[in-house]
Scaffold this motif. Structure first.
Motif, short mmCIF file in Angstrom:
data_model
loop_
_atom_site.label_atom_id
_atom_site.label_comp_id
_atom_site.label_asym_id
_atom_site.label_seq_id
_atom_site.Cartn_x
_atom_site.Cartn_y
_atom_site.Cartn_z
N VAL A 163 4.58 73.18 36.01
CA VAL A 163 5.70 73.02 35.08
C VAL A 163 5.75 74.19 34.11
CG1 VAL A 163 6.59 71.61 33.18
CG2 VAL A 163 5.84 70.52 35.30
N GLN A 164 4.61 74.60 33.59
CA GLN A 164 4.58 75.73 32.65
C GLN A 164 5.03 77.02 33.32
OE1 GLN A 164 0.55 75.64 31.27
NE2 GLN A 164 0.95 74.08 29.71
N GLN A 165 4.65 77.24 34.57
CA GLN A 165 5.06 78.45 35.27
C GLN A 165 6.55 78.45 35.53
OE1 GLN A 165 2.62 78.66 38.76
NE2 GLN A 165 0.93 79.62 37.69
N VAL A 166 7.12 77.30 35.83
CA VAL A 166 8.56 77.22 36.08
C VAL A 166 9.32 77.47 34.79
CG1 VAL A 166 10.42 75.63 36.69
CG2 VAL A 166 8.36 75.73 38.09
N ARG A 167 8.83 76.96 33.68
CA ARG A 167 9.51 77.12 32.40
C ARG A 167 9.33 78.51 31.80
NH1 ARG A 167 8.03 71.40 29.54
NH2 ARG A 167 9.40 70.15 30.82
N ALA A 168 8.24 79.17 32.08
CA ALA A 168 7.95 80.49 31.50
C ALA A 168 8.73 81.56 32.25
CB ALA A 168 6.46 80.79 31.58
N PRO A 169 9.34 82.50 31.53
CA PRO A 169 10.05 83.58 32.20
C PRO A 169 9.08 84.43 33.03
CG PRO A 169 10.46 83.62 29.84
CD PRO A 169 9.40 82.58 30.10
N ALA A 170 9.58 84.88 34.15
CA ALA A 170 8.76 85.75 35.00
C ALA A 170 8.52 87.07 34.28
CB ALA A 170 9.47 85.99 36.32
N ARG A 171 7.44 87.70 34.62
CA ARG A 171 7.09 88.97 33.98
C ARG A 171 7.70 90.16 34.71
NH1 ARG A 171 5.69 86.65 29.70
NH2 ARG A 171 3.71 85.61 29.54
N GLU A 172 8.33 89.91 35.84
CA GLU A 172 8.90 91.00 36.62
C GLU A 172 10.17 91.53 35.94
OE1 GLU A 172 9.40 90.33 40.90
OE2 GLU A 172 8.58 88.34 40.46
N PRO A 173 10.39 92.83 36.00
CA PRO A 173 11.65 93.37 35.49
C PRO A 173 12.77 93.08 36.48
CG PRO A 173 10.31 95.12 36.44
CD PRO A 173 9.48 93.86 36.47
N ASN B 211 18.97 79.20 32.38
CA ASN B 211 19.51 78.28 33.38
C ASN B 211 20.95 78.55 33.79
OD1 ASN B 211 17.17 76.65 33.53
ND2 ASN B 211 17.73 75.72 31.58
N ASP B 212 21.63 79.47 33.12
CA ASP B 212 23.02 79.72 33.49
C ASP B 212 23.42 81.15 33.16
OD1 ASP B 212 23.91 79.84 30.71
OD2 ASP B 212 23.81 77.66 30.69
N ARG B 213 24.62 81.52 33.60
CA ARG B 213 25.07 82.91 33.46
C ARG B 213 25.28 83.31 32.01
NH1 ARG B 213 29.00 82.70 37.72
NH2 ARG B 213 29.56 84.83 37.35
N ALA B 214 25.79 82.40 31.18
CA ALA B 214 26.00 82.74 29.77
C ALA B 214 24.67 83.04 29.08
CB ALA B 214 26.72 81.61 29.05
N ALA B 215 23.67 82.22 29.35
CA ALA B 215 22.35 82.44 28.77
C ALA B 215 21.72 83.72 29.31
CB ALA B 215 21.44 81.25 29.03
N VAL C 96 17.80 86.49 38.60
CA VAL C 96 17.97 86.90 37.19
C VAL C 96 17.62 85.73 36.27
CG1 VAL C 96 19.70 87.52 35.44
CG2 VAL C 96 19.67 88.71 37.65
N TYR C 97 18.14 84.54 36.58
CA TYR C 97 17.86 83.36 35.75
C TYR C 97 16.36 83.11 35.66
CZ TYR C 97 22.82 82.12 36.61
OH TYR C 97 24.17 82.11 36.71
N ALA C 98 15.69 83.19 36.80
CA ALA C 98 14.24 82.94 36.83
C ALA C 98 13.49 83.99 36.03
CB ALA C 98 13.74 82.92 38.27
N LYS C 99 13.86 85.24 36.20
CA LYS C 99 13.15 86.33 35.51
C LYS C 99 13.38 86.32 34.00
CE LYS C 99 12.90 89.46 39.44
NZ LYS C 99 13.31 90.77 39.98
#
Length: 89
Positions: free
Chosen positions: A14-24, A70-74, A63-66
């Motif tokens: 759950v923490q990994q899913v919620r945390a932004p990926a470190r990849e550019p 959760n959406d395009r506006a964000a 992009v959302y994951a990185k």
């Protein structure tokens, strides 16, 4: 009898899913995001990038994951806040 503690693995997932990926973001992901930021729909973004609409959607999901959104506006807001997109560019 003492209740067992919940397993640690699901908490880590759950923490990994919620945390932004470190990849550019890749160059293509930035390109798609910039076109979307200018107000284009997924369908209208497709010709500008010379890719299918399904591929546009896939890039946006990456992009959302990185960016941890959760959406395009964000995603657009986060990209401007991080300096990935510039106003008027």
């Amino acid at each position: 009898m003492r209740p067992s503690s919940p397993p640690r693995l699901p908490n880590r997932l759950v923490q990994q899913v919620r945390a932004p990926a470190r990849e550019p973001l890749s160059d293509r992901e930035l390109e798609v995001l910039a076109i979307i930021a200018r107000g284009a729909t997924n369908r209208r973004s497709r010709p500008a990038c010379s890719i299918s609409e399904a591929t546009v959607k896939t890039h946006l999901l990456h992009v959302y994951a990185k960016l941890g959104v959760n959406d395009r506006a964000a995603a657009i807001a986060a990209a401007f806040a991080r300096g990935l997109l510039k106003p008027g560019a």
